[in-house]
Scaffold this motif. Structure first.
Motif, PDB file in Angstrom:
ATOM      1  N   UNK A 161       6.687  -0.586  33.788  1.00  0.00           N
ATOM      2  CA  UNK A 161       6.044  -0.410  32.484  1.00  0.00           C
ATOM      3  C   UNK A 161       7.090  -0.262  31.390  1.00  0.00           C
ATOM      4  N   UNK A 162       6.970  -1.069  30.359  1.00  0.00           N
ATOM      5  CA  UNK A 162       7.883  -1.018  29.216  1.00  0.00           C
ATOM      6  C   UNK A 162       7.096  -0.690  27.953  1.00  0.00           C
ATOM      7  N   UNK A 163       7.763  -0.048  26.997  1.00  0.00           N
ATOM      8  CA  UNK A 163       7.234   0.127  25.652  1.00  0.00           C
ATOM      9  C   UNK A 163       8.289  -0.342  24.659  1.00  0.00           C
ATOM     10  N   UNK A 164       7.935  -1.340  23.845  1.00  0.00           N
ATOM     11  CA  UNK A 164       8.850  -1.879  22.840  1.00  0.00           C
ATOM     12  C   UNK A 164       8.269  -1.626  21.457  1.00  0.00           C
ATOM     13  N   UNK A 165       9.122  -1.206  20.527  1.00  0.00           N
ATOM     14  CA  UNK A 165       8.694  -0.897  19.165  1.00  0.00           C
ATOM     15  C   UNK A 165       9.288  -1.895  18.182  1.00  0.00           C
ATOM     16  N   UNK A 166       8.463  -2.353  17.234  1.00  0.00           N
ATOM     17  CA  UNK A 166       8.932  -3.264  16.180  1.00  0.00           C
ATOM     18  C   UNK A 166       8.440  -2.724  14.840  1.00  0.00           C
ATOM     19  N   UNK A 167       9.042  -3.239  13.768  1.00  0.00           N
ATOM     20  CA  UNK A 167       8.716  -2.750  12.435  1.00  0.00           C
ATOM     21  C   UNK A 167       7.350  -3.248  11.986  1.00  0.00           C
ATOM     22  N   UNK A 168       6.709  -2.475  11.119  1.00  0.00           N
ATOM     23  CA  UNK A 168       5.454  -2.917  10.508  1.00  0.00           C
ATOM     24  C   UNK A 168       5.687  -4.224   9.754  1.00  0.00           C
ATOM     25  N   UNK A 169       4.720  -5.104   9.801  1.00  0.00           N
ATOM     26  CA  UNK A 169       4.832  -6.396   9.145  1.00  0.00           C
ATOM     27  C   UNK A 169       5.275  -7.504  10.086  1.00  0.00           C
ATOM     28  N   UNK A 170       5.703  -7.139  11.305  1.00  0.00           N
ATOM     29  CA  UNK A 170       6.125  -8.143  12.285  1.00  0.00           C
ATOM     30  C   UNK A 170       4.890  -8.877  12.830  1.00  0.00           C
ATOM     31  N   UNK A 171       5.038 -10.165  13.077  1.00  0.00           N
ATOM     32  CA  UNK A 171       3.949 -10.977  13.628  1.00  0.00           C
ATOM     33  C   UNK A 171       3.610 -10.499  15.052  1.00  0.00           C
ATOM     34  N   UNK A 172       2.412  -9.969  15.212  1.00  0.00           N
ATOM     35  CA  UNK A 172       2.005  -9.396  16.497  1.00  0.00           C
ATOM     36  C   UNK A 172       1.999 -10.445  17.599  1.00  0.00           C
ATOM     37  N   UNK A 173       1.443 -11.620  17.342  1.00  0.00           N
ATOM     38  CA  UNK A 173       1.364 -12.656  18.364  1.00  0.00           C
ATOM     39  C   UNK A 173       2.751 -13.146  18.778  1.00  0.00           C
ATOM     40  N   UNK A 174       3.658 -13.181  17.802  1.00  0.00           N
ATOM     41  CA  UNK A 174       5.017 -13.604  18.113  1.00  0.00           C
ATOM     42  C   UNK A 174       5.697 -12.623  19.062  1.00  0.00           C
ATOM     43  N   UNK A 175       5.504 -11.331  18.801  1.00  0.00           N
ATOM     44  CA  UNK A 175       6.105 -10.304  19.670  1.00  0.00           C
ATOM     45  C   UNK A 175       5.535 -10.415  21.082  1.00  0.00           C
ATOM     46  N   UNK A 176       4.227 -10.566  21.209  1.00  0.00           N
ATOM     47  CA  UNK A 176       3.599 -10.685  22.521  1.00  0.00           C
ATOM     48  C   UNK A 176       4.114 -11.911  23.272  1.00  0.00           C
ATOM     49  N   UNK A 177       4.266 -13.026  22.531  1.00  0.00           N
ATOM     50  CA  UNK A 177       4.769 -14.253  23.166  1.00  0.00           C
ATOM     51  C   UNK A 177       6.186 -14.060  23.693  1.00  0.00           C
ATOM     52  N   UNK A 178       7.036 -13.424  22.882  1.00  0.00           N
ATOM     53  CA  UNK A 178       8.434 -13.194  23.300  1.00  0.00           C
ATOM     54  C   UNK A 178       8.489 -12.317  24.541  1.00  0.00           C
ATOM     55  N   UNK A 179       7.733 -11.248  24.537  1.00  0.00           N
ATOM     56  CA  UNK A 179       7.763 -10.316  25.673  1.00  0.00           C
ATOM     57  C   UNK A 179       7.273 -10.988  26.953  1.00  0.00           C
ATOM     58  N   UNK A 180       6.211 -11.749  26.861  1.00  0.00           N
ATOM     59  CA  UNK A 180       5.693 -12.432  28.048  1.00  0.00           C
ATOM     60  C   UNK A 180       6.655 -13.524  28.521  1.00  0.00           C
ATOM     61  N   UNK A 181       7.321 -14.190  27.598  1.00  0.00           N
ATOM     62  CA  UNK A 181       8.290 -15.223  27.976  1.00  0.00           C
ATOM     63  C   UNK A 181       9.466 -14.604  28.711  1.00  0.00           C
ATOM     64  N   UNK A 182       9.996 -13.487  28.192  1.00  0.00           N
ATOM     65  CA  UNK A 182      11.144 -12.850  28.846  1.00  0.00           C
ATOM     66  C   UNK A 182      10.782 -12.294  30.221  1.00  0.00           C
ATOM     67  N   UNK A 183       9.555 -11.784  30.332  1.00  0.00           N
ATOM     68  CA  UNK A 183       9.112 -11.304  31.644  1.00  0.00           C
ATOM     69  C   UNK A 183       8.963 -12.464  32.621  1.00  0.00           C
ATOM     70  N   UNK A 184       8.397 -13.575  32.134  1.00  0.00           N
ATOM     71  CA  UNK A 184       8.182 -14.731  33.001  1.00  0.00           C
ATOM     72  C   UNK A 184       9.459 -15.408  33.437  1.00  0.00           C
ATOM     73  N   UNK A 185      10.540 -15.258  32.639  1.00  0.00           N
ATOM     74  CA  UNK A 185      11.813 -15.886  32.982  1.00  0.00           C
ATOM     75  C   UNK A 185      12.497 -15.223  34.175  1.00  0.00           C
ATOM     76  N   UNK A 186      12.204 -13.941  34.374  1.00  0.00           N
ATOM     77  CA  UNK A 186      12.935 -13.214  35.428  1.00  0.00           C
ATOM     78  C   UNK A 186      12.465 -13.698  36.796  1.00  0.00           C
ATOM     79  N   UNK A 187      13.403 -14.089  37.626  1.00  0.00           N
ATOM     80  CA  UNK A 187      13.068 -14.676  38.932  1.00  0.00           C
ATOM     81  C   UNK A 187      12.432 -13.674  39.885  1.00  0.00           C
ATOM     82  N   UNK A 188      12.652 -12.378  39.647  1.00  0.00           N
ATOM     83  CA  UNK A 188      12.095 -11.373  40.547  1.00  0.00           C
ATOM     84  C   UNK A 188      10.769 -10.806  40.051  1.00  0.00           C
TER      85      UNK A 188
END
Length: 269
Positions: free
Chosen positions: A176-203
């Protein structure tokens, strides 16, 4: 008179000396046999499907029983009536039981661990305020090897009366991770980045798939939860790798990681 007294002493000394020698021989031979029996039992399973935890516990228990029998046998050889020995042992047992309530609690805890099996050898657990791998489950104490190679001995009574978290029961765990970003950040963009980085990990496991949603609107940040399933042995590797990967990705994408903010208003009189 004196000669009779001396003869009596010689007779008693000869009789007791023979018993003493016999007792010493029994002690030496019996101790060697007990060590041999325990050594053989450690190498062989007592049952076809016996668990290593149960095996070690039973070997230790059998060793104690054999030593008690050896002591009783030696006392009998020395000429002390067995009935008297049993009575003394029973009386001493009551007194010792009252004086060593903690030790008896540990013994009961060891038996409960053997019956209910909350953990076994080589499991990684949290118990008694410590985290580590179980290296030994004795009759009175359980030993853990911590991540920094320390040996921690915990009374079995405390283990059975406290919460025990066993990380080795299941083959998979969720990171379980918790990541914080500044107000005004694109919510969908943050979700996409986090899911992409998780999906890249081979384990990181694909089933269940990684999960990401915005979890909280904090005072100074938007908090996102990322959940990734992994094999239990890969937990820490995935945890550290994804933390570093997300930090680098946020920097590359220009996403601000906020600091605590405090607005101060100054009023001029």
């Amino acid at each position: 008179m004196f000669e009779t007294f001396v003869n009596k002493l010689v007779e008693i000394g000869t009789s007791f000396g023979g018993k003493l020698i016999a007792a010493i021989l029994v002690l030496v031979i019996g101790s060697l046999l007990i060590k041999l029996i325990k050594k053989i039992l450690r190498k062989r399973k007592l049952g076809k499907h016996e668990d290593p935890t149960v095996h070690r516990f039973l070997v230790n228990f059998i060793g104690i029983v054999l030593n008690v029998l050896l002591i009783v046998t030696i006392i009998a050889i020395l000429g002390v009536p067995t009935a008297s020995v049993v009575a003394v042992i029973a009386s001493a047992g009551v007194a010792v039981g009252l004086a060593l309530q903690g030790s008896l609690s540990n013994l009961a805890g060891g038996i409960m661990i053997l019956i209910f099996r909350p953990f076994k050898l080589d499991d990684f657990i949290d118990a008694g305020g410590f985290s580590g791998t179980v290296t030994d489950i004795g009759i009175f104490y359980t030993t853990l090897k911590t991540g920094d190679n320390k040996s921690v001995t915990i009374p079995n009574g405390s283990l059975m009366n406290d919460k025990v978290v066993n990380y080795s029961v299941h083959d998979t765990r969720r990171v379980d991770f918790t990541f914080s970003v500044a107000y005004g950040t694109d919510v969908e963009k943050v979700k996409t980045i986090l899911l992409e980085e998780a999906g890249k990990h081979e384990k990181a496991l694909k089933d269940p798939a990684p999960f990401c949603r915005m979890a909280k609107q904090n005072a100074s940040s938007l908090d996102f939860v990322l959940r990734v399933w992994v094999n239990s042995g890969d937990y820490w590797a995935v945890n550290f790798d994804i933390l570093e990967a997300v930090n680098n990705r946020f920097k590359a994408e220009g996403i601000e990681i906020p600091f605590n903010q405090l607005d101060v208003n100054v009023k001029n009189k």
